[in-house]
Design a protein around this motif. Structure first.
Motif, PDB file in Angstrom:
ATOM      1  N   ARG A  75       4.725  10.821   1.442  1.00 38.25           N
ATOM      2  CA  ARG A  75       4.350   9.533   0.844  1.00 38.25           C
ATOM      3  C   ARG A  75       4.997   8.411   1.661  1.00 38.25           C
ATOM      4  O   ARG A  75       6.201   8.421   1.900  1.00 38.25           O
ATOM      5  CB  ARG A  75       4.796   9.460  -0.617  1.00 38.25           C
ATOM      6  N   THR A 127       5.276   4.172   1.880  1.00 40.16           N
ATOM      7  CA  THR A 127       5.073   2.921   1.146  1.00 40.16           C
ATOM      8  C   THR A 127       5.369   1.744   2.075  1.00 40.16           C
ATOM      9  O   THR A 127       6.384   1.731   2.776  1.00 40.16           O
ATOM     10  CB  THR A 127       5.991   2.837  -0.077  1.00 40.16           C
ATOM     11  N   GLU A 144      -0.526   8.721   0.788  1.00 42.15           N
ATOM     12  CA  GLU A 144      -0.009  10.040   0.398  1.00 42.15           C
ATOM     13  C   GLU A 144      -0.964  11.116   0.905  1.00 42.15           C
ATOM     14  O   GLU A 144      -2.195  10.921   0.899  1.00 42.15           O
ATOM     15  CB  GLU A 144       0.130  10.143  -1.119  1.00 42.15           C
ATOM     16  N   THR A 175       5.678  -2.338   1.570  1.00 36.33           N
ATOM     17  CA  THR A 175       5.678  -3.412   0.591  1.00 36.33           C
ATOM     18  C   THR A 175       4.986  -4.649   1.159  1.00 36.33           C
ATOM     19  O   THR A 175       4.701  -4.729   2.363  1.00 36.33           O
ATOM     20  CB  THR A 175       7.105  -3.788   0.178  1.00 36.33           C
ATOM     21  N   THR A 204       0.837  -1.206   0.000  1.00 33.99           N
ATOM     22  CA  THR A 204       0.000   0.000   0.000  1.00 33.99           C
ATOM     23  C   THR A 204       0.873   1.256   0.000  1.00 33.99           C
ATOM     24  O   THR A 204       1.962   1.275   0.588  1.00 33.99           O
ATOM     25  CB  THR A 204      -0.916   0.004   1.238  1.00 33.99           C
ATOM     26  N   VAL A 205       0.356   2.313  -0.656  1.00 33.04           N
ATOM     27  CA  VAL A 205       0.992   3.633  -0.652  1.00 33.04           C
ATOM     28  C   VAL A 205       0.000   4.638  -0.053  1.00 33.04           C
ATOM     29  O   VAL A 205      -1.152   4.717  -0.487  1.00 33.04           O
ATOM     30  CB  VAL A 205       1.386   4.067  -2.070  1.00 33.04           C
TER      31      VAL A 205
END
Length: 866
Positions: A153, A155, A75, A157, A72-73
């Motif tokens: 942002r 991230t 932001e 993994t 998921t990202v």
């Protein structure tokens, strides 16, 4: 910044999906819905702005549902128009366990803007504990007192590696923090949002925009965890969507087995439970295909996860005692075990057995050894079980358990029982030192090993002494292992009335307890209703039958068993039957000594045979055999602790080894009338044998000696004394050496020297008129039978040959009862066998009270076989 599109992807059956909000719609109450301190926020110029009270220490929070976790990202854009400090900061929650972000026990991950170090950092919150730094951002990043603009942002993994990036211009020229740690602490989320803390002048100085949560990666299969023997929980790295996650065709085991149902977890969207029709093998691999996450990303697969079947409670036939080491001395070799042990074995090829609560004990005591909760056996695995202080002696043999209260193993024999945690009998063996089948190994240092584990119900025929050079094989396959299947069906041995409403049926081997409980297999004649059939544990060789109406004492009845099935599955033929009756108490003279072997051959055993000469059925339970010792005391042993009924005219022989007895007298013994005792009084060459009932009342006594034997015998070893007349007195004159033609003893069979026919109705008769004293069991002696007209007579009986020469004085002035007999075995007064020919038996009868004298002469022929 308003070029960002607001999107909200709804998948079938899901309430929430990926999240995006740039507030172009002018609100935060729809598409998506934010909740919390809604009165303290507003949308200004298409940005979310704080609008809280001007009170120092105020905390505000606003959240929106979001279940994104890995792959998921996150932001967002922010501007803190204030000087950040420990009292002026913003926490942007990426993952939260609760929608109330101010809850003290909330868990998850958040990005902190500001704080003491004026930085952008990633934290993890563990319930009520102080937040922990995951990525420590650069100090002084947000140093302005009026304009701290930043785009962030984050991230994560699918391998749970975190990256934190920032752009202080608010664009997308991101700079990453150097640290990229792995943190997999939390795998679930219900919300994301913002939480603010400020002083009184900063209630309107927090601005946010362009929230976007993007999951573009397919779900991964994290693990498979068995729930029970047929259900397994499959866990993904993120929530998975219905209907793909619940479609049965999307799952299978690599063995080819498909689930019969798939059920999503009610508490965790990342977990589904697969149910199968059969138990799992020890090792399995589950395959998953075409399962989508909450955001429409599909894992084509196959995704795989291996799992080991849960240990299960053993069923009957799973857990065995496969080796018994009862006598450790003398050791066979220096490497031999120096302590008692038993070996247990998991016979299942697929199940891992949980030994939790399994109990090892003996039938003679209530004390048991209980296995620990963590104890288990893999398929086909062995383990040594020994005393708790002896474990170090066995660690070199592999798996070993040393529970408290390990039972002491009797060298001569014992009953060992494994019971499940629920009390069910899992395995039972009643071993004996005769099972070694080797006199040398019987003396110690060698274990008893099971031959065929698939014939686990077998007794002596499936056990033998180890052939391993060290004396045993603890913790490994038995040295004697071989195919030794049970192909013999069970037989009905006898039936006994335990009480007026209960019959106990005895069988030759262990029964299948389920089929043995079928009432329809049993029929009683005369007709009576059987209301219950209950197999008797722990060995299931007996079945108790409950009747609807009471039996009458000594009224014979017949139990017929239509068929009986042993635990190996062998079924008997139809219509096995046994006669029985409700027993009565015996009185003196009802049961008498019928045969006695007091001088056995080398390595053989003594035996005592009784006969019931009454018309009653008599229970010998707790009756005792005794031997009168020179000091007047009596050495006694119990005949039976359980029911043991003698029918009228039935004989029963008692010894310490029926196996030895039948091997010594293979053609003249009857195993159905033999009873094995743990001990028997030591009957010397001359003594008095005694029989007592359960109350200790004397029922019979036999004063015997070796002088009662036929003097012509070359040896008295292995020769029994047999009763001649069943209804005659228990005196030496009514006993004779057993015939050589039948092997010199008849344990459990009618006596070879029995002579119950008393002859005609004359006062004095000789039976037989021709006898051949050659110990062949046929007319070996003659009896002079008499019936007197009154009491008080005394008699002298003398034998003369045809020439009138004195041959033998049989009696001299002996007082006689009114009926009886006098025996001549063909021996003269010198102890020699008399010559073949005619002989005269001169009877001189005298009655002292009346002075009456009578004289009789009877002829008998002493013959010989050619």
């Amino acid at each position: 910044m308003k070029h960002l599109l607001l999107f909200f992807l709804l998948l079938p059956g899901l309430a929430f999906a990926q999240v995006a909000d740039n507030f172009t719609d002018g609100n935060f109450t729809t598409n998506p819905v934010w909740s919390g301190d809604v009165a303290s926020f507003l949308v200004t110029a298409q940005q979310l702005q704080s609008n809280g009270p001007a009170v120092t220490g105020t905390q505000l929070a606003l959240s929106t549902p979001c279940q994104a976790v890995t792959g998921t990202v996150w932001e967002f854009w922010a501007n803190l128009r204030l000087a950040t400090s420990s009292g002026n900061l913003a926490d942007v929650w990426l993952m939260a366990s609760q929608s109330d972000l101010k809850a003290t026990n909330n868990s998850g991950y958040f990005v902190r803007l500001g704080g003491t170090d004026d930085e952008v950092s990633l934290f993890r919150k563990d319930s009520t504990r102080t937040a922990v730094l995951v990525i420590d951002g650069l100090n002084g990043t947000l140093s302005s007192s009026t304009n701290n603009l930043v785009r962030v942002r984050v991230t994560r993994t699918t391998a749970n590696r975190w990256t934190l990036e920032r752009d202080l211009a608010g664009t997308r020229t991101f700079v990453a923090e150097a640290a990229q740690p792995i943190d997999a602490t939390y795998q679930r989320s219900v919300a994301m949002g913002v939480a603010l803390t400020y002083s009184s002048t900063n209630g309107r100085n927090f601005y946010f925009d362009d929230f976007a949560v993007t999951d573009a990666t397919a779900p991964l299969l994290v693990r498979a965890v068995p729930f029970d023997a047929r259900q397994v929980d499959v866990a993904f790295n993120e929530g998975v969507a219905t209907p793909s996650a619940t479609l049965v065709s999307n799952y299978r085991l690599q063995s080819g087995a498909a689930p019969v149902s798939v059920t999503p977890s009610a508490t965790n969207p990342a977990v589904v439970r697969l149910a199968f029709a059969a138990d799992f093998p020890a090792q399995s691999v589950v395959e998953v295909r075409n399962v989508a996450d909450l955001y429409g990303n599909v894992a084509a697969g196959p995704l795989t996860a291996a799992f080991t079947a849960l240990p299960v409670a053993p069923a009957v036939g799973d857990l065995l005692i496969s080796e018994i080491f009862a006598d450790e001395t003398p050791p066979v070799s220096p490497t031999s075990p120096q302590s008692e042990y038993v070996e247990i074995y998991n016979r299942s090829a697929t199940k891992t057995l949980s030994l939790r609560g399994v109990r090892l004990g003996k039938g003679s005591t209530a004390t048991v050894a209980v296995f620990a909760d963590t104890a288990k056996l893999l398929p086909g695995q062995y383990a040594v079980v020994c005393g708790s202080t002896r474990v170090p002696q066995f660690v070199g043999y592999g798996k070993v358990y040393g529970p408290t209260n390990f039972p002491s193993l009797s060298n001569g024999g014992d009953q060992l029982i494994l019971r499940g945690r629920d009390g069910r009998t899992l395995f039972e063996v009643t071993y004996s030192d005769s099972w070694y089948r080797d006199a040398r190994k019987k003396d110690g240092g060698w274990s008893l090993e099971m031959i065929d584990a698939n014939n686990y119900c077998g007794g002596a025929e499936n056990w033998i002494a180890s052939t391993d050079a060290s004396g045993g094989t603890p913790g490994r396959a038995n040295s004697v292992r071989a195919t030794n299947a049970d192909a013999t069906a069970p037989t009905l041995l006898r039936a006994v009335a335990i009480d007026a409403l209960t019959i106990r049926a005895y069988f030759s081997e262990k029964l299948d307890s389920v089929t043995a409980a079928t009432i329809g297999r049993y029929v009683l004649t005369p007709t009576a209703t059987i209301t219950r059939a209950a197999p008797v544990g722990p060995d299931f060789r007996q079945v108790d039958l409950t009747l609807s109406a009471a039996l009458l004492p000594s009224r014979p009845a017949t139990l017929t068993v239509q068929t009986a099935t042993d635990c190996a599955g062998n079924a008997s033929g139809a219509l096995q039957s046994a006669t029985f009756a409700l027993p009565e108490a015996g009185v003196a003279g009802d049961v008498v000594f019928n045969e006695l072997l007091f001088n056995p051959r080398v390595s053989a055993v003594r035996f005592v045979e009784l006969i019931n000469r009454s018309n009653k059925f008599i229970d010998l339970q707790r009756w005792q055999l005794g031997n009168l010792k020179p000091d007047g005391s009596v050495d006694v042993d119990l005949l039976s602790t359980g029911p043991l009924v003698l029918a009228p005219n039935q004989i029963m022989a008692f010894s310490t080894s029926t196996a030895i007895l039948t091997s010594q007298y293979p053609t003249s013994s009857d195993a159905t009338n033999l009873v094995q005792l743990s001990s028997l009084p030591t009957f010397p060459d001359a003594s008095t044998a005694l029989l007592f009932d359960s109350r200790g009342i004397e029922i019979d006594r036999f004063m015997y000696s070796k002088d009662l034997h036929l003097s012509l015998l070359s040896t008295q070893e292995g020769v029994s004394l047999e009763r001649i007349r069943t209804n005659g007195p228990t005196l030496g004159s009514n006993f004779h050496s057993a015939a050589g033609a039948v092997g010199y003893a008849t344990p459990g069979r009618p006596n070879s020297q029995a002579q119950d026919a008393a002859g005609g109705n004359q006062d004095w008769t000789v039976t037989p008129e021709v006898f051949t004293p050659d110990d062949d069991g046929q007319a070996d002696f003659a009896t002079l039978n008499y019936h007197l007209d009154a009491t008080g007579y005394a008699a002298s009986v003398t034998v003369y040959d045809a020439l009138g020469r004195l041959t033998r004085r049989l009696t001299r002035n002996e007082t006689l009862p009114t009926t009886g007999f006098i025996q001549w075995d063909g021996i003269d007064d010198r102890g020699h066998k008399a010559a073949v020919g005619y002989y005269i038996l001169l009877v001189e009868l005298f009655r002292p009270s009346g002075g009456e004298k009578r004289e009789y002469k009877k002829t008998v022929v002493l013959g010989a076989r050619f």
